[in-house]
Design an enzyme around this catalytic site. Structure first.
Site: not given
Length: 446
Positions: A128, A239
């Protein structure tokens, strides 16, 4: 061809097609203390033996570095070797510590060699970073990020590092929010990757209708958006999850019933079809974060907080799940076929709110996207993009084999036994069931 040879080939094909299902694991506990090899080993053993499942036998790591050290290889590696848990290795790519990540990677290869190589599913360069570097990430105080050129440089550095080593065949990718992937300024990262890691949490999409009844649609649509820009590369679910307790985010209520629904509607169709690492096995040791996503409580146990069994009506059968979670082998990991979404979706998709966890949980930033591309801090009264949790814990995930369909050549001649076997096993997503059917078809053709 003898029957025993057919069975062996069918099982080999099923294994090579099998995807991976597991959890995310950080290098610290929720209070910031470093995990030991024994801690990782206990988690991996628990994940393999969860009641109601065929076992979750893969681990996604955020960093190569053992907690509390400069560049010592993470102790999750020897724990995984002991438990035969496959690994999606991770190198943390924000904050200027990448040289130490590379040093730890080199040391791990030298120290563990083949024992490590046979477990490696792939290598993730960063997590991220692009979101945190974006306007929305900065507005949300998500933490230090990295620009796309630097991620590409790091990917190339990892390729050079593993060239000629036991890990030379490991596919390399990057994990980010889907909003980062659809941002055209990050396209160079897509070009540099072998696969794309997708992080998505409808629970946090608090600027939209995000009740549990909307969650599956929001998740599916955000995956489709990522597929559409992936340039044919596989998209792995790195995720996702729904909290078992904690604050309400707009219409999203954190409780056991909703966590179970999300598992059934989002998780079960993924398990046995797509590489998936669920968030999370345990995040409440010793401190319970708000929200808490752990499927087991503060005490590590193979008995989950809610029923993890997947019904026969889900797209993943128990047989497929058993195949996808069999012990890793060289054919199913390095050099084997990866499993992920590859079909680009033409339909527009609603945005999904996504979350990332840094190594050791020092970061728990959350990104979101809406039609105005605005981000708001979650610490304020307005619905926002930052989860604000300081708890450190690692995530969880599940996996499966990618579906492939064989096409007919239109020839009137009878197909060969090997073609029947190969096509059948491929078309049935590499499951044990597919392998059995393939054997039957092959025998019928004899």
């Amino acid at each position: 061809m003898q029957f025993t040879h057919l069975v062996a080939l069918a099982l080999a094909l099923a294994t090579s097609e099998a995807a991976h299902q597991g959890f995310n694991y950080g290098n610290t506990k929720s209070d910031g203390s470093a995990k030991s090899q024994a801690d990782f080993q206990a988690e991996f053993s628990t994940a393999k033996n969860l009641v109601g499942t065929s076992g979750f036998t893969s681990a996604r790591l955020y960093t190569m570095i053992q907690g509390g050290t400069a560049n010592t290889p993470i102790s999750a590696i020897p724990a995984a070797i002991t438990e035969q848990t496959s690994l999606l290795l991770g190198l943390w790519a924000s904050g200027g510590n990448f040289a130490n990540e590379i040093a730890a990677l080199k040391a791990a290869i030298a120290q563990y060699g083949d024992d490590l190589a046979k477990l490696v599913v792939g290598i993730s360069v960063g997590s991220e970073d692009l979101y945190r570097n974006s306007v929305d990430g900065v507005k949300a105080n998500a933490g230090i990020g990295t620009n796309p050129d630097e991620i590409v440089s790091y990917i190339n550095e990892v390729r050079s590092t593993i060239a000629g080593t036991k890990l030379s065949g490991a596919p390399i990718g990057h994990v980010d929010t889907w909003t980062a992937w659809v941002n055209g300024s990050n396209s160079a990262v897509i070009d540099a990757c072998d696969w794309l890691g997708f992080d998505g949490y409808p629970y946090f999409q608090n600027t939209m209708a995000n009740s549990i009844s909307d969650a599956k649609a929001l998740f599916d649509e955000s995956v489709a958006k990522t597929q559409a820009v992936a340039k044919g590369k596989e998209v792995w679910i790195t995720e996702t999850g729904w909290p078992v307790s904690g604050k309400t985010e707009n219409l999203a209520v954190a409780n056991l019933a909703n966590a179970k629904t999300y598992w059934d509607e989002v998780g079960c169709p993924l398990f046995g079809k797509t590489n998936t690492w669920w968030y999370i096995l345990q995040d409440a040791d010793p401190v319970t974060p708000n929200p808490s996503f752990g499927i087991v409580g503060s005490t590590l146990s193979t008995t989950p907080l809610f029923d993890l069994s997947c019904s026969a009506s889900s797209s993943s059968s128990a047989a497929a799940a058993a195949s996808s979670t069999a012990g890793p082998s060289a054919s199913s990991v390095i050099g084997g076929k990866a499993s992920g979404f590859t079909t680009a979706a033409a339909n527009s998709a609603k945005p999904t709110f996504t979350v990332g966890k840094g190594p050791g949980g020092s970061y728990n930033g959350t990104g979101f996207w809406n039609s105005t591309s605005s981000a708001r801090p979650s610490s304020s009264a307005i619905s926002g993009s930052s989860s604000g949790s300081a708890a450190g814990s690692s995530g969880a995930g599940a996996s499966g084999a990618s579906g492939q369909s064989s096409s007919s050549t239109g020839s009137s001649s009878a197909p060969s036994t090997s073609n029947i076997l190969s096509n059948a096993a491929s078309g049935l997503s590499g499951s044990i069931f597919g392998a059995v059917v393939a054997v039957c078809l092959a025998l019928a053709a004899l």
